[in-house]
Design an enzyme around this catalytic site. Structure first.
Site, PDB file in Angstrom:
ATOM      1  CD  GLU A 157      -5.962  -2.049  -4.741  1.00  0.00           C
ATOM      2  OE1 GLU A 157      -6.582  -1.155  -4.121  1.00  0.00           O
ATOM      3  OE2 GLU A 157      -4.836  -1.870  -5.247  1.00  0.00           O
TER       4      GLU A 157
ATOM      5  CG  HIS B 258      -3.392  -1.165  -0.869  1.00  0.00           C
ATOM      6  ND1 HIS B 258      -2.468  -0.157  -0.968  1.00  0.00           N
ATOM      7  CD2 HIS B 258      -2.729  -2.240  -0.380  1.00  0.00           C
ATOM      8  CE1 HIS B 258      -1.293  -0.601  -0.557  1.00  0.00           C
ATOM      9  NE2 HIS B 258      -1.428  -1.866  -0.191  1.00  0.00           N
TER      10      HIS B 258
END
Length: 187
Positions: free
Chosen positions: A153, A88
């Site tokens: 992330e 992500h």
């Protein structure tokens, strides 16, 4: 026996579950590209087998937010993956927010050890700020997978400096994740 790595390229290219957009970038495009680059690196290493959640950049997984997540998890569980990596890009209304972080279901597990190794490599190789390994048992892909799972992330798509890295250093992100996997499993 080869280690089976399932790479979930977070989000869909349009419609539901499409992720963030900022600085002229779409999260789903970045996660797709880095996931494919990582898969290619892993496929060249005979110690690994790899499967991705999206096989082309335009592929939409599921037919709603819920089924998009369910299908990704189902595919990894069905395949019998040894590790699940969901890729992500982070987003914040504050354009100064920056750095890399990885989420796991709980601490002191195989997943958290893998997350620490991958995060160390991303930070060392790309120069992002280390925001740490964080616990979040609410994330569906961490809660429902039957194998150690990381939600990575990479960096903040909403931060101009991080966004430049997400745009221009995709191969480096893939190599850093690969190095983190290898360091954790084989060093």
């Amino acid at each position: 026996m080869a280690v089976k790595i399932f790479i979930d390229q977070g989000h869909n290219p349009y419609g539901f579950n499409s992720g963030s957009e900022a600085n002229g970038l779409k999260e789903a495009d970045i996660t797709y590209n880095i996931g494919i680059l990582l898969a290619d690196i892993l496929k060249r290493d005979e110690r690994f087998l790899v499967l991705t959640s999206r096989t082309c950049i335009s592929q939409v997984v599921g037919y709603s937010n819920r089924t998009s997540l369910e299908e990704r998890v189902w595919k990894a569980n069905w395949w019998g993956a040894d590790y699940f990596l969901s890729i992500h890009c982070n987003y914040s209304e504050n354009p100064n927010a920056n750095g890399s972080e990885i989420y796991v279901y709980k601490s002191r597990t195989e997943a958290s050890e893998m997350a620490n190794s991958i995060l160390t490599e991303i930070v060392d190789q790309l120069g992002t700020r280390n925001r740490g390994v964080k616990i979040n048992p609410e994330y569906y892909v961490l809660r429902k997978t039957k194998m150690p799972a990381n939600l990575i992330e990479l960096a903040f798509i909403s931060n101009p400096e991080d966004a430049e890295k997400l745009k221009n250093d995709q191969q480096m992100f893939a190599e850093a994740i690969y190095d983190g996997i290898v360091n954790e499993l084989f060093d």
